[in-house]
Design a protein around this motif. Structure first.
Motif, PDB file in Angstrom:
ATOM      1  N   PRO A   4      44.454  40.437  41.814  1.00  0.00           N
ATOM      2  CA  PRO A   4      43.566  39.419  42.396  1.00  0.00           C
ATOM      3  C   PRO A   4      42.577  40.045  43.376  1.00  0.00           C
ATOM      4  O   PRO A   4      42.913  40.990  44.088  1.00  0.00           O
ATOM      5  N   ILE A   5      41.359  39.527  43.371  1.00  0.00           N
ATOM      6  CA  ILE A   5      40.349  39.928  44.353  1.00  0.00           C
ATOM      7  C   ILE A   5      39.539  38.692  44.735  1.00  0.00           C
ATOM      8  O   ILE A   5      39.563  37.677  44.055  1.00  0.00           O
ATOM      9  N   SER A   6      38.839  38.818  45.837  1.00  0.00           N
ATOM     10  CA  SER A   6      37.941  37.749  46.292  1.00  0.00           C
ATOM     11  C   SER A   6      36.719  38.396  46.927  1.00  0.00           C
ATOM     12  O   SER A   6      36.655  39.620  47.069  1.00  0.00           O
ATOM     13  N   LEU A   7      35.759  37.574  47.314  1.00  0.00           N
ATOM     14  CA  LEU A   7      34.559  38.067  47.995  1.00  0.00           C
ATOM     15  C   LEU A   7      34.471  37.477  49.384  1.00  0.00           C
ATOM     16  O   LEU A   7      34.764  36.297  49.572  1.00  0.00           O
TER      17      LEU A   7
ATOM     18  N   PRO B 224      44.276  42.129  47.991  1.00  0.00           N
ATOM     19  CA  PRO B 224      45.400  42.080  48.924  1.00  0.00           C
ATOM     20  C   PRO B 224      46.059  43.440  49.171  1.00  0.00           C
ATOM     21  O   PRO B 224      46.843  43.576  50.100  1.00  0.00           O
ATOM     22  N   GLN B 225      45.742  44.442  48.363  1.00  0.00           N
ATOM     23  CA  GLN B 225      46.331  45.772  48.548  1.00  0.00           C
ATOM     24  C   GLN B 225      45.647  46.470  49.717  1.00  0.00           C
ATOM     25  O   GLN B 225      44.449  46.749  49.662  1.00  0.00           O
ATOM     26  N   SER B 226      46.405  46.774  50.752  1.00  0.00           N
ATOM     27  CA  SER B 226      45.828  47.382  51.954  1.00  0.00           C
ATOM     28  C   SER B 226      45.277  48.785  51.693  1.00  0.00           C
ATOM     29  O   SER B 226      44.401  49.244  52.416  1.00  0.00           O
TER      30      SER B 226
ATOM     31  N   ASN C  28      38.092  47.745  49.816  1.00  0.00           N
ATOM     32  CA  ASN C  28      38.172  46.699  50.834  1.00  0.00           C
ATOM     33  C   ASN C  28      37.277  46.998  52.034  1.00  0.00           C
ATOM     34  O   ASN C  28      36.876  46.105  52.748  1.00  0.00           O
ATOM     35  N   ARG C  29      36.990  48.242  52.255  1.00  0.00           N
ATOM     36  CA  ARG C  29      36.152  48.629  53.402  1.00  0.00           C
ATOM     37  C   ARG C  29      34.678  48.770  53.030  1.00  0.00           C
ATOM     38  O   ARG C  29      33.833  48.960  53.883  1.00  0.00           O
TER      39      ARG C  29
END
Length: 99
Positions: free
Chosen positions: A16-19, A81-83, A88-89
């Motif tokens: 899963p991913i989001s913006l 959700p994966q840190s 993500n950065r």
């Protein structure tokens, strides 16, 4: 549609991913829409063994304000959700020219 994203593991499982919109455009609006489509050479990248599998994509859309012509820009982050996900950065900056 001005861009798209997905997250696939090495075993071809969908993640899963989001913006998160960092900066909205001054002369329009950015929206995201989920879609399902099969992975091909372009969308699977180096995961050739995943060709033909169905993935969930987030499609990024820009719509200018009525009557606007010219340059606009916005930025967003693709978030999972994966840190340990390096993306993500990463802030994606989009420059748009409306004709």
């Amino acid at each position: 549609m001005v861009n798209w994203h997905h997250r696939i593991r090495q075993d071809c499982k969908i993640q899963p991913i989001s913006l998160d919109i960092v900066k909205q455009p001054q002369n329009g609006v950015v929206t995201a829409k989920l879609s399902r489509r099969k992975l091909d050479r372009k969308t699977a990248g180096n995961l050739r063994h995943c060709y033909g599998k169905t993935a969930v994509f987030i499609e990024v859309y820009y719509k200018s304000n009525k009557g606007f012509k010219g340059k606009d820009s916005f930025s967003y982050k693709r978030v999972s959700p994966q840190s340990n996900d390096k993306w993500n950065r990463h802030v994606v900056k989009m420059n748009i020219t409306v004709k």
